[in-house]
Design a protein around this motif. Structure first.
Motif, PDB file in Angstrom:
ATOM      1  N   MET A  26       0.843  -1.195   0.000  1.00  0.00           N
ATOM      2  CA  MET A  26       0.000   0.000   0.000  1.00  0.00           C
ATOM      3  C   MET A  26       0.876   1.241   0.000  1.00  0.00           C
ATOM      4  O   MET A  26       1.858   1.304   0.723  1.00  0.00           O
ATOM      5  CB  MET A  26      -0.886   0.023   1.258  1.00  0.00           C
ATOM      6  N   ALA A  27       0.507   2.217  -0.830  1.00  0.00           N
ATOM      7  CA  ALA A  27       1.213   3.493  -0.806  1.00  0.00           C
ATOM      8  C   ALA A  27       0.687   4.293   0.371  1.00  0.00           C
ATOM      9  O   ALA A  27      -0.506   4.319   0.652  1.00  0.00           O
ATOM     10  CB  ALA A  27       0.971   4.243  -2.102  1.00  0.00           C
ATOM     11  N   SER A  28       1.580   4.965   1.067  1.00  0.00           N
ATOM     12  CA  SER A  28       1.179   5.719   2.242  1.00  0.00           C
ATOM     13  C   SER A  28       0.977   7.188   1.907  1.00  0.00           C
ATOM     14  O   SER A  28       1.334   7.660   0.823  1.00  0.00           O
ATOM     15  CB  SER A  28       2.250   5.586   3.328  1.00  0.00           C
ATOM     16  N   GLU A  29       0.447   7.906   2.868  1.00  0.00           N
ATOM     17  CA  GLU A  29       0.292   9.347   2.722  1.00  0.00           C
ATOM     18  C   GLU A  29       1.663  10.013   2.611  1.00  0.00           C
ATOM     19  O   GLU A  29       1.813  11.005   1.904  1.00  0.00           O
ATOM     20  CB  GLU A  29      -0.501   9.925   3.897  1.00  0.00           C
ATOM     21  N   LYS A  30       2.676   9.448   3.265  1.00  0.00           N
ATOM     22  CA  LYS A  30       4.037   9.983   3.138  1.00  0.00           C
ATOM     23  C   LYS A  30       4.542   9.850   1.707  1.00  0.00           C
ATOM     24  O   LYS A  30       5.234  10.728   1.201  1.00  0.00           O
ATOM     25  CB  LYS A  30       4.989   9.289   4.105  1.00  0.00           C
ATOM     26  N   ARG A  32       2.632   9.854  -1.003  1.00  0.00           N
ATOM     27  CA  ARG A  32       1.885  10.870  -1.756  1.00  0.00           C
ATOM     28  C   ARG A  32       2.508  12.249  -1.532  1.00  0.00           C
ATOM     29  O   ARG A  32       2.692  13.023  -2.474  1.00  0.00           O
ATOM     30  CB  ARG A  32       0.420  10.866  -1.330  1.00  0.00           C
ATOM     31  N   LYS A  33       2.870  12.540  -0.301  1.00  0.00           N
ATOM     32  CA  LYS A  33       3.452  13.839   0.039  1.00  0.00           C
ATOM     33  C   LYS A  33       4.799  14.020  -0.668  1.00  0.00           C
ATOM     34  O   LYS A  33       5.097  15.087  -1.200  1.00  0.00           O
ATOM     35  CB  LYS A  33       3.623  13.957   1.551  1.00  0.00           C
ATOM     36  N   PHE A  34       5.621  12.964  -0.673  1.00  0.00           N
ATOM     37  CA  PHE A  34       6.907  13.053  -1.359  1.00  0.00           C
ATOM     38  C   PHE A  34       6.698  13.374  -2.835  1.00  0.00           C
ATOM     39  O   PHE A  34       7.307  14.298  -3.376  1.00  0.00           O
ATOM     40  CB  PHE A  34       7.714  11.763  -1.226  1.00  0.00           C
ATOM     41  N   ALA A  65       4.828  16.372 -12.323  1.00  0.00           N
ATOM     42  CA  ALA A  65       3.385  16.394 -12.067  1.00  0.00           C
ATOM     43  C   ALA A  65       2.999  15.100 -11.362  1.00  0.00           C
ATOM     44  O   ALA A  65       3.727  14.113 -11.407  1.00  0.00           O
ATOM     45  CB  ALA A  65       2.619  16.534 -13.375  1.00  0.00           C
ATOM     46  N   THR A  66       1.845  15.125 -10.689  1.00  0.00           N
ATOM     47  CA  THR A  66       1.321  13.903 -10.064  1.00  0.00           C
ATOM     48  C   THR A  66       0.117  13.425 -10.862  1.00  0.00           C
ATOM     49  O   THR A  66      -0.611  14.232 -11.435  1.00  0.00           O
ATOM     50  CB  THR A  66       0.934  14.150  -8.594  1.00  0.00           C
ATOM     51  N   PRO A  67      -0.121  12.103 -10.886  1.00  0.00           N
ATOM     52  CA  PRO A  67      -1.176  11.524 -11.723  1.00  0.00           C
ATOM     53  C   PRO A  67      -2.561  11.537 -11.073  1.00  0.00           C
ATOM     54  O   PRO A  67      -3.113  10.484 -10.751  1.00  0.00           O
ATOM     55  CB  PRO A  67      -0.678  10.102 -11.960  1.00  0.00           C
ATOM     56  N   GLY A  68      -3.109  12.711 -10.847  1.00  0.00           N
ATOM     57  CA  GLY A  68      -4.465  12.806 -10.303  1.00  0.00           C
ATOM     58  C   GLY A  68      -4.598  12.156  -8.954  1.00  0.00           C
ATOM     59  O   GLY A  68      -3.888  12.481  -8.015  1.00  0.00           O
ATOM     60  N   ALA A 175       7.818  25.935  -3.953  1.00  0.00           N
ATOM     61  CA  ALA A 175       7.531  24.522  -3.733  1.00  0.00           C
ATOM     62  C   ALA A 175       6.032  24.282  -3.740  1.00  0.00           C
ATOM     63  O   ALA A 175       5.276  25.050  -3.162  1.00  0.00           O
ATOM     64  CB  ALA A 175       8.131  24.065  -2.425  1.00  0.00           C
ATOM     65  N   VAL A 176       5.610  23.225  -4.393  1.00  0.00           N
ATOM     66  CA  VAL A 176       4.202  22.844  -4.403  1.00  0.00           C
ATOM     67  C   VAL A 176       3.883  22.047  -3.147  1.00  0.00           C
ATOM     68  O   VAL A 176       2.869  22.226  -2.529  1.00  0.00           O
ATOM     69  CB  VAL A 176       3.867  22.021  -5.672  1.00  0.00           C
ATOM     70  N   GLY A 177       4.779  21.172  -2.788  1.00  0.00           N
ATOM     71  CA  GLY A 177       4.598  20.351  -1.588  1.00  0.00           C
ATOM     72  C   GLY A 177       5.836  20.495  -0.723  1.00  0.00           C
ATOM     73  O   GLY A 177       6.758  21.222  -1.041  1.00  0.00           O
ATOM     74  N   SER A 178       5.845  19.789   0.358  1.00  0.00           N
ATOM     75  CA  SER A 178       7.002  19.860   1.235  1.00  0.00           C
ATOM     76  C   SER A 178       7.239  18.501   1.863  1.00  0.00           C
ATOM     77  O   SER A 178       6.306  17.759   2.098  1.00  0.00           O
ATOM     78  CB  SER A 178       6.762  20.894   2.332  1.00  0.00           C
ATOM     79  N   VAL A 179       8.492  18.208   2.108  1.00  0.00           N
ATOM     80  CA  VAL A 179       8.825  16.965   2.792  1.00  0.00           C
ATOM     81  C   VAL A 179       9.381  17.268   4.174  1.00  0.00           C
ATOM     82  O   VAL A 179      10.020  16.448   4.794  1.00  0.00           O
ATOM     83  CB  VAL A 179       9.831  16.117   1.971  1.00  0.00           C
TER      84      VAL A 179
END
Length: 182
Positions: A26-30, A32-34, A65-68, A175-179
């Motif tokens: 399973m992919a985690s929220e972490k 997705r955030k990365f 980009a991220t895939p939706g 930055a769009v997101g942050s780690v």
């Protein structure tokens, strides 16, 4: 094979990388955030650090980009050596129990590479690469929200040997997101 073609053959996933990584179910929220932190425009130098074309320098420009709704990323752009530019395109997505899968350029069925596994660990992702008898890995690390380092290694005599290194800087407005929250 030109230095740029060699670089494009090994830069899989520059977009983004160690052999034999177990893919999480399973992919985690972490994760997705990365991947969301890779969104935006990136530019910077790279160099082939081993092999026949050792010392060849190039400059790359990518848009991430991220895939939706899916967990993963795509990179689109190109790398330039002198007057010559090679278009680069890569994508990786989490596919349930199969883990991370994707391709660089047209995958191993064409002239590119397949992404056959991967793992996100905090501010870095390691993707397992394959093309016929060539096995390798791409490590992409985000030491801060505006810097990405990429190292591509290949397996030689049971040892991972770095062959390409890149240092990319964010060139969009921020930055769009942050780690930062690992």
């Amino acid at each position: 094979m030109t230095a740029l073609r060699l670089a494009s053959s090994v830069l899989a996933a520059t977009a983004a990388t160690v052999i034999g990584l177990a893919a999480p179910a399973m992919a985690s929220e972490k994760d997705r955030k990365f991947f969301s932190s890779v969104e935006g425009s990136w530019s910077g130098p790279g160099e082939i650090v081993a092999g026949k074309y050792k010392g060849t320098k190039f400059v790359c420009n990518f848009t991430g980009a991220t895939p939706g709704e899916k967990v993963g990323m795509s990179l689109d752009g190109g790398c330039r050596v002198g007057l010559f530019t090679q278009k680069m395109q890569a994508s990786v997505e989490h596919q349930g129990r199969a883990g991370y899968r994707g391709s660089f350029m047209d995958g191993s069925d064409g002239t590119g590479l397949d992404v056959v596994g991967g793992k996100v660990d905090g501010s870095k992702v390691t993707l397992t690469l394959n093309r016929n008898q060539l096995n390798g890995a791409m490590l992409a690390r985000l030491p801060d929200e505006n810097t990405m380092t990429v190292t591509v290694s290949v397996l030689v005599d049971e040892q991972m040997v770095p062959v390409i290194g890149m240092n990319l800087k964010r060139v969009d407005r921020g930055a769009v997101g942050s780690v930062a929250n690992r």
